[in-house]
Design a protein around this motif. Structure first.
Motif: not given
Length: 385
Positions: A13-15, A17-19, A80, A103
């Motif tokens: 999940k974000e954040p 996934a992007t990181q 999270s 995060t």
């Protein structure tokens, strides 16, 4: 199943996934994504490293979990917030695993993913069986090779250790209140274990750098007896506490050596420290410098002899390996990291010398290291071959 080994991103999940994707692309590491349905059919083969969401991991079907336990990829789990269920689950997982919560993960992702992926490649190249299979309890060859990661990790551990020691000093000073005898005993116990952990971190970092060859000998012409005198002097108070006689025998007019004095001092310190640790009260320890060494006229031999518990002959070779200690009542009572003698071996051999031991159980041990007298002097004078 992936045709080539790659990193699996599962339900992130974000954040996170992007990181994770940014960190993997930045380090040019191969990764892929598959659904849980595809995973149930193909299994975990081909994915030695898995980055996944905690909730997704907990909700895996039993058949998929069984395959996970059989294959045991390295897990990096993201959530999270602290999650008691996932902590309990990971405590039972038989493979290596890391849990991340919060995060902001990018720095840790870069460090840990790169470390584990390189480790997987090193281990795979050396393994004689399934190169993608890894289970807890197997030797993690190459772990100490990651000198840069070890340096960063050591720094991260040393920082809170320094804070702990500072807090202990404040408590002991009485600045924030009077300390009774029972509290003082607990503070002393915390201090002892903090020092032990500091020593472990230092020796681990030393071993990592030595094995990674990310260190250099700072050689200069020196008298080896100066290092011996300093080591004996520094350990005399510890010997006196146990009523142990610690003496130095040294011939006159010893030749100069071209050595790294700080590293050779470290060898003396490790050997003398061990001798004090394993010698009973009222025993003796003798540090002796012998020149020329027996049957080696161009070498100098340094002995550290004690009247301690002794070492069984079958352990003579093993004690110079990393994290190796003899399992006995006496050694279990003595705190140690199992790295000291391995570090000594690396240092001595880097000087072109050798190290060994002679011992009899119940009579004591004689550790020795031999150094060439002229090694390095020729290099200094421009004629080294």
């Amino acid at each position: 199943m992936a045709s080539q080994p790659q990193i699996l991103l599962l339900g992130l999940k974000e954040p996170a996934a992007t990181q994770c994707e940014n960190a993997l692309r930045k380090n040019q590491l191969p990764f892929g994504k598959i659904s849980q349905r595809e995973l149930s059919r193909s299994g975990w083969q081909g994915y030695p490293l898995v980055l996944c969401d905690a909730e997704v991991l907990l909700r895996l079907e039993n058949a998929v979990k069984e395959k996970l336990y059989q294959y045991c990829p390295i897990l990096m789990v993201f959530t999270s917030a602290p999650h008691l269920d996932i902590k309990s689950w990971l405590s039972r997982y038989p493979g290596p695993a890391d849990l991340f919560f919060g995060t902001s993960y990018e720095w840790w992702i870069e460090q840990k993913v790169s470390f584990w992926w390189k480790h997987h490649k090193i281990w795979s190249a050396r393994s004689t069986r399934d190169p993608l299979h890894f289970t807890r309890g197997e030797p993690m060859e190459g772990l100490l090779v990651e000198g840069d990661f070890a340096a960063r990790l050591s720094h991260e551990i040393r920082t809170p250790l320094s804070a702990i020691k500072g807090a202990l000093a404040t408590l002991e000073s009485g600045c924030i209140g009077t300390i009774n005898s029972e509290q003082s005993e607990f503070i002393a116990m915390i201090d002892r274990n903090t020092q032990r952990l500091q020593k472990l971190v230092t020796e681990f970092l030393d071993m990592a750098r030595l094995r990674a060859q990310k260190w250099t000998l700072r050689r200069a012409e020196a008298q080896i007896e100066h290092a011996a005198i300093e080591a004996v002097h520094s350990f005399t108070p510890a010997a006196n506490i146990k009523n142990i006689s610690l003496t130095l025998k040294c011939e006159e007019n010893l030749p100069s050596l071209y050595i790294d004095s700080e590293r050779i001092l470290q060898v003396f310190q490790n050997l003398i420290s061990n001798a004090i640790k394993y010698t009973t009260a009222a025993g003796t320890i003798v540090v002796e410098i012998e020149y020329p060494a027996k049957n080696q006229n161009d070498h100098i031999c340094i002995w550290v002899r004690d009247t301690g518990i002794g070492i069984p002959q079958e352990h003579f070779t093993r004690i110079f390996q990393e994290f190796s200690q003899i399992d006995s009542i006496e050694t279990r009572q003595s705190e140690g990291t199992g790295l000291g003698l391995a570090i000594c071996k690396e240092i001595v051999e880097a000087h072109g010398g050798s190290i060994g031991v002679q011992s009899r159980v119940g009579e004591g041990s004689s550790f020795y290291f031999i150094l060439p007298v002229h090694a390095g002097l020729e290099e200094k004078n421009g004629s080294f071959v």
